[in-house]
Design an enzyme around this catalytic site. Structure first.
Site, PDB file in Angstrom:
ATOM      1  CB  SER A 131      -0.307   0.057   1.573  1.00  0.00           C
ATOM      2  OG  SER A 131      -1.458   1.437   1.432  1.00  0.00           O
ATOM      3  CE1 TYR A 155      -2.885  -2.797   4.880  1.00  0.00           C
ATOM      4  CE2 TYR A 155      -2.505  -0.435   4.170  1.00  0.00           C
ATOM      5  CZ  TYR A 155      -2.854  -1.683   4.171  1.00  0.00           C
ATOM      6  OH  TYR A 155      -3.505  -1.976   3.122  1.00  0.00           O
ATOM      7  CE  LYS A 159      -0.665  -4.781   3.504  1.00  0.00           C
ATOM      8  NZ  LYS A 159      -1.032  -6.095   2.609  1.00  0.00           N
TER       9      LYS A 159
HETATM   10  N1  LIG Z   1      -8.937  -1.184  -0.905  1.00  0.00           N
HETATM   11  C1  LIG Z   1      -7.974   0.157  -0.405  1.00  0.00           C
HETATM   12  O1  LIG Z   1      -7.746   0.821  -0.575  1.00  0.00           O
HETATM   13  C2  LIG Z   1      -6.007  -1.207  -0.819  1.00  0.00           C
HETATM   14  C3  LIG Z   1      -5.606   0.365  -0.594  1.00  0.00           C
HETATM   15  C4  LIG Z   1      -3.740  -0.469  -0.579  1.00  0.00           C
HETATM   16  C5  LIG Z   1      -3.537  -2.067  -0.259  1.00  0.00           C
HETATM   17  N2  LIG Z   1      -4.780  -2.756   0.198  1.00  0.00           N
HETATM   18  C6  LIG Z   1      -4.328  -3.950  -0.141  1.00  0.00           C
HETATM   19  O2  LIG Z   1      -4.893  -4.961  -1.170  1.00  0.00           O
HETATM   20  C7  LIG Z   1      -5.222  -5.870  -0.542  1.00  0.00           C
HETATM   21  C8  LIG Z   1      -6.827  -6.086  -0.578  1.00  0.00           C
HETATM   22  O3  LIG Z   1      -7.313  -5.328  -0.056  1.00  0.00           O
HETATM   23  P1  LIG Z   1      -8.598  -5.256  -0.195  1.00  0.00           P
HETATM   24  O4  LIG Z   1      -9.154  -3.791  -0.260  1.00  0.00           O
HETATM   25  O5  LIG Z   1      -9.809  -6.892  -0.996  1.00  0.00           O
HETATM   26  O6  LIG Z   1      -9.174  -5.929   1.490  1.00  0.00           O
HETATM   27  P2  LIG Z   1     -10.096  -6.726   2.224  1.00  0.00           P
HETATM   28  O7  LIG Z   1     -10.242  -6.406   3.649  1.00  0.00           O
HETATM   29  O8  LIG Z   1     -11.651  -7.142   1.510  1.00  0.00           O
HETATM   30  O9  LIG Z   1     -10.318  -8.593   2.195  1.00  0.00           O
HETATM   31  C9  LIG Z   1      -8.984  -8.874   3.122  1.00  0.00           C
HETATM   32  C10 LIG Z   1      -9.199 -10.374   2.717  1.00  0.00           C
HETATM   33  O10 LIG Z   1      -8.892 -10.427   4.111  1.00  0.00           O
HETATM   34  C11 LIG Z   1      -8.705 -11.375   4.059  1.00  0.00           C
HETATM   35  N3  LIG Z   1      -8.365 -12.532   5.770  1.00  0.00           N
HETATM   36  C12 LIG Z   1      -7.499 -11.667   6.581  1.00  0.00           C
HETATM   37  N4  LIG Z   1      -7.133 -12.263   8.038  1.00  0.00           N
HETATM   38  C13 LIG Z   1      -6.944 -13.908   7.170  1.00  0.00           C
HETATM   39  C14 LIG Z   1      -6.262 -14.703   7.212  1.00  0.00           C
HETATM   40  N5  LIG Z   1      -5.269 -14.994   8.231  1.00  0.00           N
HETATM   41  N6  LIG Z   1      -5.928 -16.023   6.177  1.00  0.00           N
HETATM   42  C15 LIG Z   1      -7.088 -15.779   5.744  1.00  0.00           C
HETATM   43  N7  LIG Z   1      -6.904 -14.181   4.724  1.00  0.00           N
HETATM   44  C16 LIG Z   1      -7.570 -13.662   5.642  1.00  0.00           C
HETATM   45  C17 LIG Z   1     -10.758 -11.206   4.779  1.00  0.00           C
HETATM   46  O11 LIG Z   1     -11.954 -11.915   5.097  1.00  0.00           O
HETATM   47  C18 LIG Z   1     -10.259 -10.246   3.403  1.00  0.00           C
HETATM   48  O12 LIG Z   1     -11.123 -11.018   3.058  1.00  0.00           O
HETATM   49  C19 LIG Z   1      -5.264  -6.110   0.995  1.00  0.00           C
HETATM   50  O13 LIG Z   1      -4.142  -6.765   0.989  1.00  0.00           O
HETATM   51  C20 LIG Z   1      -4.864  -4.620   1.666  1.00  0.00           C
HETATM   52  O14 LIG Z   1      -3.876  -4.200   2.152  1.00  0.00           O
HETATM   53  C21 LIG Z   1      -6.003  -2.049  -0.538  1.00  0.00           C
END
Ligand SMILES: NC(=O)c1ccc[n+]([C@@H]2O[C@H](COP(=O)([O-])OP(=O)(O)OC[C@H]3O[C@@H](n4cnc5c(N)ncnc54)[C@H](O)[C@@H]3O)[C@@H](O)[C@H]2O)c1
Length: 332
Positions: A131, A155, A159
Site C-alpha cells: 500500500s 499497517y 506491509k
Molecule cells: N482497498 C484499498 O484501498 C487498498 C489500498 C492499498 C492496499 N490494499 C491491499 O490490498 C489487499 C486487498 O485489499 P481489500 O481492500 O480487498 O481488503 P479486504 O479487507 O476487503 O480483504 C482482505 C481479505 O483478507 C481476508 N483475511 C484476513 N485475514 C486472513 C487470514 N488470516 N487468512 C485468510 N484470509 C484472511 C479477509 O477475510 C478479507 O476477505 C490487502 O492486502 C490490502 O492491504 C488495499
C-alpha cells in the site's frame, strides 16, 4: 499444460474482483507468456461470499480458513500453484487498533506463505499487495515512487516488512515476486468503514445513492487514487510481467490520479448534480485530517508506467464508472 492460481483474501474487495476477472477467462499472460488457467484456489477466512462464483466455474476451489493455520498451509503445499496472488490482510484501521492481529496476519502469515512457496518444485510467481501507506510525507506533498518509505502506521510498517521479505526471497530465487503498492481505492462499494480513507469513497458513493456523507478534511487535501477496476487490471499486469522486467527491484508503486477533494466534489456535481454535492456535510475531524495530511498528495511513477501499469484517466471517469455499476442506475 494449465496453470493453477491461488488467491488469498479471495472473498475481500479486491480478491473477489480478481477472482471474477480470472473466472471470465480461459487464458491470461503470466510471467511473459500466455497460459491456460487451471484450478483457481480461492482462500479466505470464510468463502461463503464466493459460493455463487464457484457454482458457475468448476475451476474454482474454495478453501476456508486462516493462512496462519498449518492445515491450510499444508493444502497450499500439496497444490503447488504456479501463481500466488496474496491479498489477505488486516487492513489499516484494524491493524492500528489490534497490533497483535496485524503482525500475525500481515507479517507472520506472509512469511509463512513465502516459506511454503519456497519449498515448491518450481519457484511460483508471487504477487504481494502492499500500500502507499508505507510512505509518509510532510503536509500532503508530492513524492516519487522510489522515495524512502517511512510508514507512520502499524499497517504501513507491516506491509513494508512484507515487501522486504518478497524482495529477499525473490533475490534468492525462492519465489518470482512482485509487490504492488496500491493507491487509495475509490469509489469502494459497500458501507462507510472506520478507515481514515473511508471518506474518499464515502463523499462520492453515499451522495450518488441519495444519502448524506461527512467530509472530515479540508477541500485542499490531495489524494493519490485508483478505481477498483484499475486495481484489478494492474494486478493482472503484475501477473503478466516477465521477471526480468523488474531488474531485481520487486516493489512497484502503482500510478494513480492525483486529485483534490475540491476537484472530487466538482466531478460529483457534474455527474450527480447540485443535490448530490449538497449531501456532503463538512464536519472537520482533526484526528483524520492529521493522518491524511501525512499521506502523499501525488506520487510520480514513471518506472511503473514504463512497465505497463496504468492510472485511471480522471476522477470524472472513475465516478462515471462507479455510477454506471450502481444497481439503481444500471436499470435506467
Ligand atoms: N482497498 C484499498 O484501498 C487498498 C489500498 C492499498 C492496499 N490494499 C491491499 O490490498 C489487499 C486487498 O485489499 P481489500 O481492500 O480487498 O481488503 P479486504 O479487507 O476487503 O480483504 C482482505 C481479505 O483478507 C481476508 N483475511 C484476513 N485475514 C486472513 C487470514 N488470516 N487468512 C485468510 N484470509 C484472511 C479477509 O477475510 C478479507 O476477505 C490487502 O492486502 C490490502 O492491504 C488495499
Amino acid at each position: 499444460m494449465t496453470t493453477d492460481i491461488l488467491i488469498t483474501g479471495a472473498a475481500g474487495f479486491i480478491g473477489k474482483a480478481v477472482l471474477t476477472e480470472l473466472s471470465s477467462k480461459d487464458q491470461i499472460d503470466m510471467d511473459g507468456a500466455p497460459q491456460t488457467i487451471g484450478n483457481i484456489l480461492a482462500l479466505d477466512l470464510s468463502t461463503d461470499a464466493l459460493l455463487d462464483l464457484a457454482d458457475h466455474d468448476p475451476r474454482i476451489r474454495l478453501i476456508s480458513g486462516s493462512l496462519a493455520d498449518k492445515d491450510i498451509l499444508h493444502q497450499i503445499a500439496a497444490a503447488q500453484p504456479k501463481v500466488i496472488v496474496h491479498l489477505a490482510a488486516v487492513v489499516s484501521s484494524a491493524a492500528e487498533a489490534d497490533f497483535r492481529l496485524g503482525v500475525d496476519v500481515n507479517v507472520n502469515a506472509t512469511i509463512g506463505l513465502i516459506d511454503v512457496a519456497r519449498q515448491f518444485n518450481a519457484a511460483p510467481l508471487f504477487v504481494f499487495s502492499s500500500s502507499v501507506a508505507v510512505f509518509s510525507c510532510a503536509d500532503n506533498d508530492t513524492i516519487d515512487e522510489d522515495t524512502l518509505p517511512r510508514p507512520m502506521s502499524s499497517y504501513g510498517t507491516q506491509k513494508l516488512i512484507g515487501e522486504l521479505m518478497v524482495r529477499d526471497a525473490s533475490r534468492k530465487g525462492m519465489i518470482r515476486g512482485r509487490t504492488l503498492r496500491f493507491p487509495t481505492i475509490s469509489v469502494r462499494p459497500g458501507k462507510p468503514n472506520a478507515a481514515a480513507s473511508s471518506f474518499a469513497s464515502g463523499i462520492i458513493r453515499e451522495p450518488l445513492a441519495g444519502r448524506q456523507a461527512v467530509l472530515p478534511v479540508g477541500k485542499d487535501l490531495r489524494l493519490h487514487l485508483a478505481s477498483p477496476e484499475r486495481a484489478c487490471s494492474n494486478t493482472l499486469t503484475a501477473i503478466a510481467l516477465p521477471q526480468d522486467a523488474l531488474h531485481a527491484e520487486t516493489t512497484i508503486t502503482l500510478p494513480g490520479v492525483s486529485v483534490t477533494v475540491a476537484e472530487m466534489l466538482e466531478a460529483l456535481q457534474k455527474i450527480g448534480g447540485d443535490d448530490a454535492v449538497g449531501r456532503v456535510i463538512e464536519q472537520h475531524d482533526t484526528k483524520v485530517a492529521q493522518i491524511v495530511r501525512s499521506w502523499p498528495g501525488e506520487i510520480r511513477t514513471p518506472r511503473a508506467e514504463q512497465m505497463g501499469f496504468k492510472a485511471d484517466e480522471s476522477i470524472e471517469q472513475i465516478i462515471e464508472l462507479h455510477a454506471s455499476l450502481m444497481p439503481e442506475r444500471s436499470k435506467s
